[in-house]
Motif scaffolding. Structure first.
Motif, PDB file in Angstrom:
ATOM      1  N   GLY A  75      61.369  34.457  40.798  1.00 52.96           N
ATOM      2  CA  GLY A  75      62.004  34.441  39.451  1.00 52.96           C
ATOM      3  C   GLY A  75      61.538  33.569  38.227  1.00 52.96           C
ATOM      4  N   HIS A  76      60.534  32.865  38.583  1.00 50.62           N
ATOM      5  CA  HIS A  76      59.764  31.825  37.660  1.00 50.62           C
ATOM      6  C   HIS A  76      59.448  32.439  36.498  1.00 50.62           C
ATOM      7  N   PRO A  77      59.624  31.834  35.154  1.00 50.72           N
ATOM      8  CA  PRO A  77      59.047  32.598  34.036  1.00 50.72           C
ATOM      9  C   PRO A  77      57.633  32.833  33.804  1.00 50.72           C
ATOM     10  N   LEU A  78      56.786  31.873  34.648  1.00 57.05           N
ATOM     11  CA  LEU A  78      55.464  32.403  34.481  1.00 57.05           C
ATOM     12  C   LEU A  78      55.028  33.353  35.256  1.00 57.05           C
ATOM     13  N   TRP A  79      55.744  33.892  36.342  1.00 60.93           N
ATOM     14  CA  TRP A  79      55.490  35.321  37.039  1.00 60.93           C
ATOM     15  C   TRP A  79      55.941  36.277  35.995  1.00 60.93           C
ATOM     16  N   ARG A  80      57.014  36.197  35.252  1.00 66.77           N
ATOM     17  CA  ARG A  80      57.298  37.280  34.169  1.00 66.77           C
ATOM     18  C   ARG A  80      56.118  37.380  33.152  1.00 66.77           C
ATOM     19  N   ARG A  81      55.804  36.294  32.652  1.00 67.88           N
ATOM     20  CA  ARG A  81      54.939  36.492  31.540  1.00 67.88           C
ATOM     21  C   ARG A  81      53.636  37.179  32.112  1.00 67.88           C
ATOM     22  N   ALA A  82      52.963  36.530  33.413  1.00 68.62           N
ATOM     23  CA  ALA A  82      51.767  37.202  33.919  1.00 68.62           C
ATOM     24  C   ALA A  82      52.119  39.062  33.868  1.00 68.62           C
ATOM     25  N   ARG A  83      53.256  39.190  34.357  1.00 69.40           N
ATOM     26  CA  ARG A  83      53.753  40.639  34.635  1.00 69.40           C
ATOM     27  C   ARG A  83      53.735  41.113  32.959  1.00 69.40           C
ATOM     28  N   ARG A  84      54.418  40.527  32.298  1.00 76.34           N
ATOM     29  CA  ARG A  84      54.332  41.126  30.740  1.00 76.34           C
ATOM     30  C   ARG A  84      53.042  41.100  30.187  1.00 76.34           C
ATOM     31  N   TRP A  85      52.035  40.146  30.276  1.00 77.27           N
ATOM     32  CA  TRP A  85      51.017  40.070  29.326  1.00 77.27           C
ATOM     33  C   TRP A  85      49.758  40.399  29.979  1.00 77.27           C
ATOM     34  N   CYS A  86      49.737  40.356  31.320  1.00 77.88           N
ATOM     35  CA  CYS A  86      48.403  40.765  31.992  1.00 77.88           C
ATOM     36  C   CYS A  86      48.517  42.033  32.855  1.00 77.88           C
ATOM     37  N   LEU A  87      49.493  42.331  33.245  1.00 76.83           N
ATOM     38  CA  LEU A  87      49.357  43.472  34.216  1.00 76.83           C
ATOM     39  C   LEU A  87      48.696  44.804  33.356  1.00 76.83           C
ATOM     40  N   LEU A  88      49.447  45.161  32.461  1.00 73.62           N
ATOM     41  CA  LEU A  88      49.061  46.588  31.700  1.00 73.62           C
ATOM     42  C   LEU A  88      47.676  46.442  31.334  1.00 73.62           C
ATOM     43  N   PRO A  89      47.385  45.342  30.477  1.00 75.62           N
ATOM     44  CA  PRO A  89      45.890  45.077  29.790  1.00 75.62           C
ATOM     45  C   PRO A  89      44.993  44.866  30.950  1.00 75.62           C
ATOM     46  N   GLY A  90      45.331  44.261  32.206  1.00 70.26           N
ATOM     47  CA  GLY A  90      44.212  44.180  33.173  1.00 70.26           C
ATOM     48  C   GLY A  90      43.998  45.402  34.100  1.00 70.26           C
ATOM     49  N   VAL A  91      45.340  46.373  34.038  1.00 68.77           N
ATOM     50  CA  VAL A  91      44.770  47.530  34.743  1.00 68.77           C
ATOM     51  C   VAL A  91      44.040  48.629  33.692  1.00 68.77           C
ATOM     52  N   LEU A  92      44.440  48.660  32.478  1.00 71.94           N
ATOM     53  CA  LEU A  92      43.859  49.551  31.570  1.00 71.94           C
ATOM     54  C   LEU A  92      42.388  49.161  31.266  1.00 71.94           C
ATOM     55  N   LEU A  93      41.994  47.802  31.195  1.00 71.44           N
ATOM     56  CA  LEU A  93      40.707  47.438  31.194  1.00 71.44           C
ATOM     57  C   LEU A  93      39.844  47.555  32.265  1.00 71.44           C
ATOM     58  N   GLY A  94      40.383  47.275  33.509  1.00 66.85           N
ATOM     59  CA  GLY A  94      39.745  47.603  34.695  1.00 66.85           C
ATOM     60  C   GLY A  94      39.329  49.080  35.037  1.00 66.85           C
ATOM     61  N   LEU A  95      40.481  50.114  34.700  1.00 63.91           N
ATOM     62  CA  LEU A  95      40.185  51.466  34.667  1.00 63.91           C
ATOM     63  C   LEU A  95      38.975  51.897  33.552  1.00 63.91           C
ATOM     64  N   ALA A  96      39.252  51.333  32.541  1.00 61.23           N
ATOM     65  CA  ALA A  96      38.132  51.544  31.606  1.00 61.23           C
ATOM     66  C   ALA A  96      36.769  51.388  31.864  1.00 61.23           C
ATOM     67  N   GLY A  97      36.662  50.118  32.238  1.00 63.55           N
ATOM     68  CA  GLY A  97      35.365  49.397  32.993  1.00 63.55           C
ATOM     69  C   GLY A  97      34.901  50.312  34.332  1.00 63.55           C
ATOM     70  N   ALA A  98      35.692  50.758  34.964  1.00 64.03           N
ATOM     71  CA  ALA A  98      35.246  51.609  36.100  1.00 64.03           C
ATOM     72  C   ALA A  98      34.828  53.012  35.586  1.00 64.03           C
ATOM     73  N   ALA A  99      35.519  53.539  34.595  1.00 63.15           N
ATOM     74  CA  ALA A  99      35.197  54.904  34.215  1.00 63.15           C
ATOM     75  C   ALA A  99      33.791  54.915  33.434  1.00 63.15           C
ATOM     76  N   ILE A 100      33.445  53.834  32.468  1.00 62.94           N
ATOM     77  CA  ILE A 100      32.247  53.591  32.070  1.00 62.94           C
ATOM     78  C   ILE A 100      31.065  53.459  33.076  1.00 62.94           C
TER      79      ILE A 100
END
Length: 363
Positions: free
Chosen positions: A217-242
């Motif tokens: 429950g450390h705050p940094l894990w919550r920040r990673a989930r909030r700020w990195c999960l969706l952008p990372g997944v979307l960018l990864g899928l976009a890169g793989a699609a291109i």
């Protein structure tokens, strides 16, 4: 949290590795290899969601393992330098055997080499480990794409030899071919994957030293989930699609650059699920603790299924079937390790590594 991380990473790694076990590994990194629309969709999802991301999780756990090993050695009064040296030698032996016999894309050899460098960082404070780890990930994101895109086209006659050996050849012919491929692959992988691995090692060790790995429950894990999960997944899928349906070069670049962001997001997501498990999940997590045996078992079984000396399915199935096979094999290994751990404290390859690690220390 470490148990959840290991289990998640093992399933993510195998869907990537099977693309190079069940099909040709000699094409250029950015070359289109999908033969059907289903293959293209499968590769898009594998490259977008797993490629380089789950290796990051596995590497992060290696750094966590160093921190735990340091704790254990201090608690038991053991000479940590000797214990760690022996462990790296054990990984190197297992990695070379794995790369030559079953899968030239072995990661253990790279871990043994870069892990030896990590030993020099063992006493660094958390802040320095984080800074150096992040810097190494940035360096890898900058140098990996041009190196991957510069891989020359393999001559057709070598491709024909690969097909002949892996569809009709015997075990020793396959071992000779894999050994040659492993010798060529390792130097490049040490640069492309080694830098990234060392970066994640540093971050994993920092997570142990800071206590984050023990606090889901450390705050940094919550920040990673909030700020990195969706952008990372979307960018990864976009890169793989291109990469899959557009211009391969920019697609590869975006896929590689977004991978650390997605990995951080996955870490945050796994932390969110890292709560006391029920009876079924607790058994699966216990089996996942034998991650070395599962990782090596994946290659041993899958190479036998697809190679000519086994079931001869190399290049004969679509990529979705190969992914499904890899996931079923991994689930089977987890189940087998559940039974094994009823009678033995360690998985078979964990036992081998432990014997080498604590050689001549009376343990």
């Amino acid at each position: 949290m470490p148990d959840y991380l290991r289990l998640f990473a093992l399933f993510g790694i195998v869907v990537v590795n099977v693309q190079y076990i069940a099909f040709s590994a000699l094409h250029g990194f950015a070359d289109p290899v999908a033969e059907t629309a289903l293959d293209a969709i499968t590769l898009w999802l594998v490259n977008g969601l797993s490629l380089l991301k789950t290796y990051g999780l596995f590497s992060f756990m290696f750094g966590v393992g160093l921190g735990f090993l340091m704790r254990s050695a201090a608690r038991r009064g053991l000479p940590f330098g000797r214990v760690y040296r022996n462990r790296m030698i054990g990984l190197l032996i297992l990695g070379i055997a794995h790369g030559c016999l079953f899968f030239p894309g072995d990661i253990l050899t790279i871990y043994a080499v870069t892990g030896s460098i990590l030993y020099l960082f063992r006493d660094w404070p958390v802040r320095r480990l984080v800074r150096v780890g992040a810097a190494l990930l940035v360096v890898q994101a900058l140098i990996a794409p041009p190196l991957l895109l510069a891989v020359p086209e393999t001559p057709p006659d070598i491709v024909a030899v690969e097909r002949a050996i892996l569809t009709n050849g015997g075990f020793f012919e396959a071992v000779l071919f894999r050994s040659i491929g492993f010798a060529f692959i390792v130097p490049t992988f040490l640069v492309i994957q080694g830098i990234s691995a060392l970066g994640w090692f540093c971050l994993g060790l920092a997570a142990v030293k800071s206590g984050m790995i023990d606090e889901a429950g450390h705050p940094l894990w919550r920040r990673a989930r909030r700020w990195c999960l969706l952008p990372g997944v979307l960018l990864g899928l976009a890169g793989a699609a291109i990469w899959q349906w557009g211009a391969p070069a920019p697609g590869v670049v975006l896929t590689v650059v977004s991978a650390p962001v997605a990995t951080l997001g996955y870490l945050g997501l796994i932390a969110a699920f890292s709560r006391p498990p029920g009876p079924i999940m607790s058994k699966a997590l216990a089996a996942g603790g034998s991650s070395l045996s599962i990782y090596l078992g994946q290659s041993i079984i899958l190479s036998t299924i697809f190679a000519g000396y086994g079931f001869g399915l190399w290049g004969a199935v679509d990529r979705l079937t190969a992914v499904a096979t890899a996931l079923v094999v991994t689930a089977g290994l987890v189940s087998a390790l559940l039974l094994w751990r009823r009678y033995f404290q360690l998985g078979p390859f964990e036992w081998v590594l432990r014997r080498i690690t604590y050689a001549r220390l009376g343990i």
